[in-house]
Structures are given as structure tokens and as C-alpha cells.
Design a protein around this motif. Structure first.
Motif, PDB file in Angstrom:
ATOM      1  N   SER A 137       0.763  -1.156  -0.154  1.00 22.77           N
ATOM      2  CA  SER A 137       0.057  -0.122  -0.019  1.00 22.77           C
ATOM      3  C   SER A 137       0.860   1.319   0.143  1.00 22.77           C
ATOM      4  O   SER A 137       0.501   2.284  -0.535  1.00 22.77           O
ATOM      5  CB  SER A 137      -1.013  -0.119   1.113  1.00 22.77           C
ATOM      6  N   ASP A 138       1.969   1.221   0.460  1.00 20.50           N
ATOM      7  CA  ASP A 138       2.785   2.188   0.603  1.00 20.50           C
ATOM      8  C   ASP A 138       4.356   2.202   0.252  1.00 20.50           C
ATOM      9  O   ASP A 138       4.843   0.947   0.605  1.00 20.50           O
ATOM     10  CB  ASP A 138       2.577   3.144   1.743  1.00 20.50           C
ATOM     11  N   VAL A 139       5.338   2.998   0.070  1.00 25.40           N
ATOM     12  CA  VAL A 139       6.664   2.854  -0.147  1.00 25.40           C
ATOM     13  C   VAL A 139       7.439   4.185   0.479  1.00 25.40           C
ATOM     14  O   VAL A 139       6.886   5.270   0.571  1.00 25.40           O
ATOM     15  CB  VAL A 139       7.018   2.885  -1.794  1.00 25.40           C
ATOM     16  N   ALA A 140       8.552   3.802   0.831  1.00 23.86           N
ATOM     17  CA  ALA A 140       9.553   4.864   1.299  1.00 23.86           C
ATOM     18  C   ALA A 140      10.983   4.428   0.739  1.00 23.86           C
ATOM     19  O   ALA A 140      11.345   3.297   0.671  1.00 23.86           O
ATOM     20  CB  ALA A 140       9.377   5.073   2.932  1.00 23.86           C
ATOM     21  N   ALA A 141      11.710   5.458   0.374  1.00 20.03           N
ATOM     22  CA  ALA A 141      13.242   4.961  -0.093  1.00 20.03           C
ATOM     23  C   ALA A 141      14.305   5.914   0.454  1.00 20.03           C
ATOM     24  O   ALA A 141      13.933   7.150   0.639  1.00 20.03           O
ATOM     25  CB  ALA A 141      13.059   5.155  -1.632  1.00 20.03           C
ATOM     26  N   GLY A 142      15.346   5.468   0.659  1.00 20.46           N
ATOM     27  CA  GLY A 142      16.549   6.205   1.288  1.00 20.46           C
ATOM     28  C   GLY A 142      17.625   6.026   0.311  1.00 20.46           C
ATOM     29  O   GLY A 142      17.524   5.638  -0.636  1.00 20.46           O
ATOM     30  N   ASP A 143      18.797   6.299   0.837  1.00 20.31           N
ATOM     31  CA  ASP A 143      19.888   6.273   0.044  1.00 20.31           C
ATOM     32  C   ASP A 143      20.308   4.960  -0.266  1.00 20.31           C
ATOM     33  O   ASP A 143      21.210   4.218   0.231  1.00 20.31           O
ATOM     34  CB  ASP A 143      21.175   7.036   0.519  1.00 20.31           C
ATOM     35  N   GLY A 144      19.838   4.201  -1.243  1.00 18.47           N
ATOM     36  CA  GLY A 144      20.191   2.790  -1.488  1.00 18.47           C
ATOM     37  C   GLY A 144      19.288   1.476  -0.971  1.00 18.47           C
ATOM     38  O   GLY A 144      19.538   0.645  -1.213  1.00 18.47           O
ATOM     39  N   PHE A 145      18.208   2.193  -0.297  1.00 19.25           N
ATOM     40  CA  PHE A 145      17.383   1.144   0.219  1.00 19.25           C
ATOM     41  C   PHE A 145      16.105   1.426  -0.048  1.00 19.25           C
ATOM     42  O   PHE A 145      15.641   2.539  -0.229  1.00 19.25           O
ATOM     43  CB  PHE A 145      17.961   1.107   1.844  1.00 19.25           C
ATOM     44  N   SER A 146      15.148   0.539   0.372  1.00 17.61           N
ATOM     45  CA  SER A 146      13.832   0.615   0.104  1.00 17.61           C
ATOM     46  C   SER A 146      12.871   0.006   1.136  1.00 17.61           C
ATOM     47  O   SER A 146      13.216  -0.948   1.675  1.00 17.61           O
ATOM     48  CB  SER A 146      13.344   0.063  -1.366  1.00 17.61           C
ATOM     49  N   LEU A 147      11.598   0.681   1.455  1.00 19.32           N
ATOM     50  CA  LEU A 147      10.874   0.140   2.398  1.00 19.32           C
ATOM     51  C   LEU A 147       9.515   0.078   1.775  1.00 19.32           C
ATOM     52  O   LEU A 147       9.169   0.903   0.901  1.00 19.32           O
ATOM     53  CB  LEU A 147      10.739   1.107   3.579  1.00 19.32           C
ATOM     54  N   VAL A 148       8.596  -0.852   2.180  1.00 19.46           N
ATOM     55  CA  VAL A 148       7.414  -1.085   1.614  1.00 19.46           C
ATOM     56  C   VAL A 148       6.317  -1.261   2.841  1.00 19.46           C
ATOM     57  O   VAL A 148       6.824  -2.205   3.746  1.00 19.46           O
ATOM     58  CB  VAL A 148       7.326  -2.265   0.738  1.00 19.46           C
ATOM     59  N   LEU A 149       5.330  -0.953   2.779  1.00 18.26           N
ATOM     60  CA  LEU A 149       4.374  -1.084   3.872  1.00 18.26           C
ATOM     61  C   LEU A 149       3.031  -1.821   3.263  1.00 18.26           C
ATOM     62  O   LEU A 149       2.635  -1.556   2.002  1.00 18.26           O
ATOM     63  CB  LEU A 149       3.613   0.415   4.375  1.00 18.26           C
ATOM     64  N   LYS A 150       2.940  -3.102   3.799  1.00 19.32           N
ATOM     65  CA  LYS A 150       1.908  -3.886   3.069  1.00 19.32           C
ATOM     66  C   LYS A 150       0.573  -3.646   3.730  1.00 19.32           C
ATOM     67  O   LYS A 150       0.538  -3.009   4.850  1.00 19.32           O
ATOM     68  CB  LYS A 150       2.161  -5.371   3.379  1.00 19.32           C
ATOM     69  N   SER A 151      -0.590  -4.063   3.301  1.00 19.31           N
ATOM     70  CA  SER A 151      -1.930  -3.822   3.614  1.00 19.31           C
ATOM     71  C   SER A 151      -2.154  -4.590   4.965  1.00 19.31           C
ATOM     72  O   SER A 151      -3.169  -4.110   5.779  1.00 19.31           O
ATOM     73  CB  SER A 151      -2.862  -4.400   2.728  1.00 19.31           C
ATOM     74  N   ASN A 152      -1.386  -5.437   5.420  1.00 18.94           N
ATOM     75  CA  ASN A 152      -1.395  -6.153   6.641  1.00 18.94           C
ATOM     76  C   ASN A 152      -0.651  -5.342   7.735  1.00 18.94           C
ATOM     77  O   ASN A 152      -0.485  -6.015   8.748  1.00 18.94           O
ATOM     78  CB  ASN A 152      -1.198  -7.422   6.635  1.00 18.94           C
TER      79      ASN A 152
END
Length: 738
Positions: free
Chosen positions: A302-317
Motif C-alpha cells: 500500500s505504501d513505499v519509502a526510499a532512502g539512499d540505496g534502500f527501500s521500504l514497503v508497507l503492506k496492507s496487513n
């Protein structure tokens, strides 16, 4: 700690925050002026109006509390925390004068807030127009008190890049102001602008995002548009040839519901819960995608965030998943190992929003609590952990009576009086020698090592010289001490992040490791894993290894240098080319001590005269205000007796017992209680009776005093100071921002 990737990319960035958008499915628009297919744009905007409670800047973080007030933490060099009384703080402070705030966005050194009445307010740096007001409004380049950005009403969303900002109005138009060197304002030009102006031709927009020097907008038809910097193909248009000063459509993406970006890559979530990535997809292998490609193995997102060379994802759960660079714990998985397949962040559930910056991340949970992980050099996590160790203090648990210290990039070694070796700090490459890759913050013995005569450390490598003349190495992938084959009868050792040197009792030098800059001194540029003699070099009394460079002192008092000649660090009176063979350091005789960093060299003579050559940026040559030079020039301190150096630091102690420091001070490595840059050498606080041993690492320093106690100061990212909690949190910890 630092990472090779960071040196290849620009080290500053703004907010990286993806937003959950309830955009319905629709067809891809044909042009900028096409209308959405879901009905009126007003209805679409109303459904997707974001309420962003957390935001992460380069070195600071901002959050909205339940009462609508704004709180900030971290670096305050540009007054981006809204106050003038502190430089850095790990304890959140309230931004004065702001109430009824619904959204926040932050850049590198400025902050913005959207209030419920549709007005936008800004504070912090304003020198590039970031606050949307004329720079003449403030007597300085920064503004602590939030000011209303003129001409903006009816705003429903805000976004911020490094030095520019965007506002989305309720009529679906986007307004931009601030820096514009890459065209990130979307006005067709490249000059910065102090007042907001509508992005030409961009209508029916339901969400805006910004990062670095790139801007993004989602339209009501679910298409994504981008403009500004196209480094690594961040615009997603199939090439990275040029920037775009006007919005262009990201290729192949429809039904977009969330977007984020970093200095090198971008991410989007589609309404089907899949995640798409473009730009630099793997910074360790330099893999790039010039148009969006689906991230394998991720669904229900459902959502994403990104830093310097890394990635984060928020799932619907409400779980969080991560991948990418992890040198400072950015992935939150309890390790510091890079990983390029998504995996769940352990123990982090019921998450409703994410934010990420260069090397730290924030998560807002359903109970209103905020959790953080990653770096904390300026207190940006907001968890109360001290961000600065700028004065010497005792290493906790260190044995009294140590004989010698050594420091790598982010780890520490101590040679104890009983001939055992103790280690602490970063361990991701096995440099602590304990058979694991788990860091530890207090000294612990290296198993199986005894009868040790000398130690050395550099980068992620460690060396030990035994009394039987054998040399043992660990780190750089070796988890336990391993005997170096082909070496015996050794009297002294040295190691850097690139190579190692050994001096035998015949006064000859052996070298092994990386030789791309000629640091092995054998007349070739061929690297080798096994030691070999340095030809034409004899009667040597001391050796020093620096990154891609080597120094030696002969019994005649002459000095020799070889390897990289960056900024003239070989001391051969000329800059430029590296040397694969030892050359005389010109104009310096009767040398008794020598040291060097990545681009500077230093020496002390028998008469008590100090000399340095190469770079003198931030006074790393201990030469006062002297400019950089490939020829040796006198140090500005009187009567030095010995000298050591880190990559960008130098330390010399004089006959009166004073330890003098020069070079970088961003992490307090000069030991004077501040992180302020200095040109002149400063005495290290609290050391006035001499030292028995000093070692300078990547950004930390160790010293054994005459009473046998061990002291440390500088960077504590991985516990290398042995002084409590490491700055880098490799798992989520509670923040005080909530």
C-alpha cells in the motif's frame, strides 16, 4: 559507518516518503491536459488528500502530534527545528507557533507544514528560495520562526526535495518554489525561485512527491508524471541522458497509488498492490532500470519509502518489508548485511505510515507511537541516544595497562599487557575475529590469539604480529585469525583498507593486497593476495600503510613513499600520477615518525620539527592556514615527537604532553567538545600528560594514557568507542517524537 556506495553518490538528500492514495483504476492519460476518467478532479482530490504525520530529512525528523502541534529532532544547523538554542538534539522540541497542522514535509535543511486552513508554513534554510519568501526577508540565510508562504491558499498536500518544495491545491494544480538547477520546479528553466508558481500544464493532480532534485505528481487517471533530475534514470522515461525541466510521463505505469524516490531510484505502488522500481536498482552491482520494472515477490502493498540505496514497503496487513544497502542498519532487520530481496522487518507490526531519509527511517504505528532505526549522528531518530562523543572518555570495560591500540574504519583493537588482543565495534566483515559478524560495544578477547607483539587495523581488516615472527590476519571476510602464508621473521606490521605491509628483521618490506594505485611498490599495478618483497627497498626501520598508499622510514632518516599521489600526498613535489615504486619524500631528513591519510602525509624529525604535505583541508596537515601543497611545509605546532593519521585527520603529541588534532571534525574526532570545522590545530580536551599509544580510525580515535587507561572519542556508529549504545540502530527502537 560509511559505505563505498555513499562516496559515489551525492551525500545529501531530503524527504523520502510514500503516501497511501486511494486512487481508483483508470486508463493512462494521453497528455498533460487530458482529464481523469474517474469523474471530477475535485472528488478525486478529496478522496486522496494525504495527512502526513511523519517526515525524515537528511539529518532531522519532524512529526505531528495528536493535538496538531509539530515536533522536530536532530540537526538544527539551519534552524530547521524551529529554534535557535541548540545545534543538534536527540530529544524532540516543539516548533513554536504552529497549530492545527495536518501534514509535514522536510528537505535537507528546511521544513514545511500544511495547516487545516490550507495555508503552508516554512522554516529553516532559505538561501535557495526554499521557504517561498524573498531571501531579503531574513537577515541571515536561515529562518527559525515558521513563516506563511505567500500566495498559497487552498492547499491539500505538500512535498519537499533537497532545496525545493511543492504544493498541491484543491483545484488539482501544482505549485513549486526553491532550487531549480535540474528543472525540478517544472517551469522550463533552471533558475531558483523565491515565490511559488504553478507548474505549467499540469492539471488533475491528486498527489505530489519530491526528493533530491526530482518531482513527481499522480494524476486522477492514475498516471505518474516526473520532472527534474534524471540521474540513474529516476524520471522513468527510458533513458538517463538529460534532465527534464517540464513534466514527462513515467513509462508504463497506470493505476498508481503511492510513490517515493531517493537520490538514485524511485518506487511506485499500483492499485493491485504490486511494487515497481526504476533507476539504480542495486547500487552494489550498478544495475539500472530506465523504466519501471516490477519488484518480484511483493504483493498486497500500500505504501513505499526510499532512502539512499534502500527501500521500504508497507503492506496492507500493516507489516514493513525492506531491501538494499544496510551498512547503518537501514533495513531494520537486526543485521548490517546488504540484502537485495525484500524481507519483513522483524517485530514491526500495525504500521500506518513510513518515512525514510539518507540512512534512517521512521514508522508510525496504529497506537500513535513512532519507531525509528538506522543512523543517529545528529539525533535524527529522536530516541534520546547521545549523538556526539566529542571529548575523550574512558572505554567501558577496557583493561588497564594496555600496550597498544589500533583502529579500523569502524572497529577497535587493544593489545593487552598479557599479550592477548581485544576487539570491539563493527564486525560485518569479521574484523573482530570472534567467528561471527555480530558487532559488540565492549572489548572482548579475540579467541585463540596470544603471545602477540603488535597489532594493526585499517578499513575492515585486522593484523597481529606474534613474538615468533608470524603474522595473522582477519576481517575482510575472514572471521577468525588466519596465519599469513609465506611470512616469517617479521618485526613490524601495518595495514590499511586496501593492503598490508610487513617489515622483517632483515629490514626489508613485504606487501600484499590491492595494487591498483601501486601501493605494493613492486613496479606493477597487479594486486596479489600473498606477500612479496618490495624491490629496491632496504634498511627500513618503520612502515605505514594508508588507503592505496605506503610510507617507509630508512635507518638513514630518509623517508620513502609510493602508491596513490592524490593531492600530492607522496611528498615528491608534484601532484598527479601514482607511483608503483618507492620515491624519496623531498626536503625532509632525519625522520623518526611518519603517517598519512587518503590525501595527506606527515612526518616528525629528530630535531622535533613537524612537516606535512598534500591536502591541508580542515587543517589535516597540522599546518595552520597553509594551503595544500605536494611539497612538505612546516607544521604549525611546536616540538612534536610523534604523529598518527586517519583518512582525513591527524594527531601529534609534543614534548609537553599535549595531544594536538587536525582535520575533519564532523563527528567530534578532534576531541574538543564540538563538531565544528577548524583550520588551526587544537589540543584534545583532557589530555595534557602525554600518551602511550594513539590510533585514528575512519572517524574515531583511541588513546592509552600514561596511567594505562584507555580513552576514546569521535564516531560511535557501531560501538567502536566502547561507550554505550551504538549510534546506528539495526532494529526499530521507540522514538520520542510521538
Amino acid at each position: 559507518m560509511t559505505h563505498p556506495y555513499s562516496s559515489r553518490l551525492r551525500g545529501v538528500l531530503g524527504v523520502a516518503l510514500g503516501l497511501l492514495l486511494s486512487v481508483g483504476c483508470g486508463q493512462q492519460g494521453a497528455s498533460l491536459d487530458s482529464t481523469g476518467v474517474e469523474g471530477s478532479q475535485a472528488a478525486a482530490i478529496s478522496r486522496t488528500k494525504p495527512k502526513v504525520r511523519i517526515a525524515a530529512g537528511l539529518w532531522h525528523s519532524v512529526a505531528i502530534r495528536a493535538d496538531g502541534t509539530v515536533w522536530a529532532v536532530g540537526n538544527n544547523s539551519a534552524w530547521q527545528l524551529g529554534i535557535t538554542s541548540v545545534e543538534d538534539t536527540a530529544t524532540p522540541v516543539q516548533v513554536p507557533g504552529l497549530t492545527s497542522v495536518t501534514s509535514v514535509a522536510v528537505g535537507d535543511f528546511f521544513s514545511t507544514a500544511l495547516r487545516s486552513n490550507g495555508t503552508v508554513w516554512g522554516w529553516g534554510a532559505l538561501h535557495r528560495g526554499q521557504l517561498g519568501i524573498p531571501t531579503t526577508t531574513s537577515p541571515t540565510w536561515r529562518q527559525a520562526t515558521p513563516v506563511q508562504i505567500p500566495g498559497l491558499t487552498g492547499v491539500v498536500a505538500v512535498a519537499a526535495g533537497d532545496e525545493h518544495a511543492l504544493a498541491l491545491k484543491s483545484d488539482g494544480t501544482v505549485w513549486a518554489w526553491g532550487d531549480n538547477w535540474a528543472g525540478q520546479l517544472g517551469d522550463g528553466g533552471d533558475g531558483y525561485r523565491e515565490t511559488p508558481l504553478a507548474v505549467s500544464g499540469l492539471t488533475n493532480v491528486v498527489a505530489v512527491f519530491a526528493h533530491d532534485q526530482t518531482s513527481y505528481a499522480v494524476r486522477s487517471d492514475g498516471t505518474l508524471w516526473a520532472w527534474g533530475d534524471n540521474t540513474f534514470g529516476k524520471l522513468g522515461i527510458g533513458s538517463f541522458v538529460s534532465n527534464s525541466p517540464v513534466p514527462v510521463q513515467v513509462q508504463g505505469l497506470t493505476n498508481v497509488v503511492a510513490v517515493t524516490a531517493s537520490p538514485s531510484h524511485a518506487l511506485a505502488v499500483k492499485s493491485d498492490g504490486t511494487v515497481w522500481i526504476w533507476g539504480l536498482t542495486n547500487p552494489t552491482t550498478w544495475d539500472m532500470a530506465l523504466a519501471p520494472v516490477q519488484v518480484a515477490g511483493l504483493t498486497g502493498c500500500s505504501d513505499v519509502a526510499a532512502g539512499d540505496g534502500f527501500s521500504l514497503v508497507l503492506k496492507s496487513n500493516a507489516t514493513v518489508w525492506s531491501w538494499g544497502i544496510n551498512n547503518q542498519g537501514q533495513l531494520g532487520d537486526g543485521t548490517q548485511h546488504d540484502r537485495f530481496t525484500p524481507a519483513q522487518v522483524p517485530g514491526l507490526t500495525t504500521v500506518s505510515a513510513l518515512a525514510a531519509s539518507d540512512t534512517h527511517a521512521l514508522a508510525l504505528r496504529a497506537d500513535g507511537s513512532i519507531w525509528s532505526w538506522g543512523s543517529n549522528h545528529h539525533g535524527e531518530r529522536g530516541d534520546g541516544t547521545p549523538p556526539l562523543y566529542a571529548t575523550p572518555s574512558l572505554v567501558q570495560g577496557a583493561l588497564v595497562g594496555g600496550q597498544m591500540v589500533a583502529a579500523g574504519a569502524s572497529h577497535s583493537l587493544l593489545l593487552n599487557s598479557d599479550t592477548t588482543v581485544w576487539s570491539w565495534g563493527l564486525n560485518r566483515a569479521g574484523q573482530l575475529g570472534d567467528g561471527t559478524t555480530v558487532r559488540h560495544t565492549a572489548p572482548a578477547p579475540v579467541p585463540g590469539l596470544h603471545d602477540v607483539k603488535a597489532i594493526a587495523a585499517g578499513g575492515n581488516k585486522s593484523l597481529a604480529l606474534l613474538y615468533d615472527g608470524s603474522v595473522w590476519q582477519w576481517g575482510d571476510g575472514l572471521l577468525v585469525p588466519t596465519k599469513v602464508a609465506g611470512l616469517s621473521n617479521i618485526n613490524a606490521i601495518a595495514v590499511s583498507d586496501t593492503h598490508a605491509l610487513a617489515l622483517d628483521f632483515d629490514n626489508k618490506v613485504w606487501a600484499w593486497g590491492n595494487n591498483t594505485e601501486g601501493a605494493l611498490g613492486d613496479g606493477t599495478w597487479t594486486s596479489r593476495a600473498t606477500p612479496a618483497l618490495v624491490p629496491s627497498l632496504s634498511d627500513v626501520m618503520k612502515v605505514v600503510a594508508t588507503s592505496h598508499g605506503s610510507y617507509a622510514i630508512l635507518f638513514s632518516g630518509e623517508a620513502r613513499a609510493w602508491g596513490s599521489n592524490m593531492n600530492g600526498r607522496l611528498g615528491i613535489s608534484t601532484g598527479g600520477s601514482s607511483s608503483a615504486v618507492p620515491l624519496p619524500v623531498v626536503g625532509v631528513t632525519n625522520v623518526v615518525s611518519i603517517a598519512g591519510g587518503k590525501d595527506h602525509g606527515l612526518a616528525v624529525t629528530a630535531s622535533g620539527q613537524g612537516w606535512s604535505w598534500g591536502s591541508n583541508v580542515n587543517g589535516k596537515g597540522l599546518a595552520g592556514s597553509a594551503s595544500s601543497s605536494p611539497s612538505p611545509r612546516p607544521m604549525s605546532i611546536q616540538g612534536p615527537v610523534d604523529v598518527v593519521a586517519g583518512d582525513d585527520t591527524a594527531f601529534a603529541w609534543d614534548g609537553h604532553g599535549i595531544l594536538w588534532a587536525g582535520g575533519d571534525n564532523g563527528l567530534g574526532e578532534r576531541g574538543n567538545g564540538t563538531r565544528n570545522p577548524l583550520e588551526l590545530p587544537n589540543p584534545v580536551t583532557g589530555i595534557s600528560n602525554g600518551v602511550n599509544s594513539v590510533a585514528a580510525g575512519g572517524a574515531h580515535v583511541l588513546a592509552i594514557l600514561p596511567d594505562g587507561t584507555l580513552w576514546s572519542w569521535g564516531d560511535n556508529s557501531d560501538g567502536q568507542l566502547g561507550r554505550g549504545v551504538p549510534l546506528d540502530a539495526i532494529s526499530p527502537v521507540p522514538s520520542l517524537l510521538d
